[in-house]
Design an enzyme around this catalytic site. Sequence first.
Site, PDB file in Angstrom:
ATOM      1  N   ASP A  67       0.840  -1.196   0.000  1.00  0.00           N
ATOM      2  CA  ASP A  67       0.000   0.000   0.000  1.00  0.00           C
ATOM      3  C   ASP A  67       0.879   1.250   0.000  1.00  0.00           C
ATOM      4  OD1 ASP A  67       0.965  -0.435   2.570  1.00  0.00           O
ATOM      5  OD2 ASP A  67      -0.984  -0.800   3.452  1.00  0.00           O
ATOM      6  N   ASP A 116      -7.947  -1.798  14.120  1.00  0.00           N
ATOM      7  CA  ASP A 116      -9.329  -1.958  13.652  1.00  0.00           C
ATOM      8  C   ASP A 116      -9.498  -3.174  12.740  1.00  0.00           C
ATOM      9  OD1 ASP A 116      -8.078  -1.144  11.321  1.00  0.00           O
ATOM     10  OD2 ASP A 116      -9.274   0.672  11.051  1.00  0.00           O
ATOM     11  N   HIS A 127      -7.662  -3.908  10.014  1.00  0.00           N
ATOM     12  CA  HIS A 127      -7.333  -3.747   8.587  1.00  0.00           C
ATOM     13  C   HIS A 127      -6.098  -4.554   8.202  1.00  0.00           C
ATOM     14  CE1 HIS A 127      -4.834   0.084   9.674  1.00  0.00           C
ATOM     15  NE2 HIS A 127      -3.968  -0.854   9.338  1.00  0.00           N
ATOM     16  N   GLU A 162      -9.706  -0.883   5.141  1.00  0.00           N
ATOM     17  CA  GLU A 162     -10.358  -0.544   6.399  1.00  0.00           C
ATOM     18  C   GLU A 162     -11.668  -1.330   6.541  1.00  0.00           C
ATOM     19  OE1 GLU A 162      -8.659   0.879   8.501  1.00  0.00           O
ATOM     20  OE2 GLU A 162      -7.955   2.886   8.018  1.00  0.00           O
TER      21      GLU A 162
END
Length: 260
Positions: free
Chosen positions: A67, A136, A138, A143
């Site tokens: 990413d 979270d 991810h 996400e």
Amino acid sequence: MEVVIVADAAAQGELVASAVAELIARKPDALFGVATGSTPLPVYQALATKVGAGQVDVSRLKVCQLDEYVGLPAGHPESYREVLKREVLAPLGIGDEAFLGPDGSAEDLPAACAAYEQRLADAGGVDLQLLGIGTDGHIGFNEPVSSLASRTRIKTLTERTRVDNARFFNGLDEVPRHVITQGIGTILQARHLVLLATGAGKAEAVAATVEGPVSSMVPASALQMHPHATVVVDEAAAQQLKLADYYKATYASKPAWQGI
Ligand code: F6R
């Protein structure tokens, strides 16, 4: 998926670097997918030690990025391309020509995403992809509620992820809001996925990933759909796993030669 619980980050780094070394011995021109963030650093350090000692030959290895932030100018020290050059390519002695990544400063970002998908495919696909995990849940920058079939695309970071990553910038305002990330569908095409987590802050996300339902609310839970996914965690990150004793017994009874 296989869950391996190790004592600490150093043991994690050694184990995973050994798996990468085995891959390179088997397939010298493998495509190695790397992640940024703090968690994989011991893996890169352990691998660099093996390369330095002449135990691993990375002269034909190719490395690819998971990413990238959108909007940071080319050469920005916190762009993931630059981070990976510092943390992975330079210590391993790998040149830019063997490095594949998306262009986060492109004018036409959707075209840059499509071009990156194509480059990964043209390179024969990813052999081993390292993954960290966000608090979270991810993976990459997929996400919560990311499509589990998603391909490389632009995503908006949650506030939680921006706060988590503010430590790399001069404050929250500097953290980009948008990123390019390999999609979950893209990640699932890698031949071997190795997800790393350390520290109690990741324990909830790890438990949801391994023992919760497959859900886009926990993007990492998509690893349950992969035929060869390995989760390597330290004791602190494993503390909410209900079947921790079972994972330990399973791994302890595995023949040493089999690796992860
Ligand atoms: C980075 C990435 C992210 C991180 C995750 C955990 O390329 O894809 O998913 O792996 O945010 O980051 P650390 O390891 O810093 O806790």
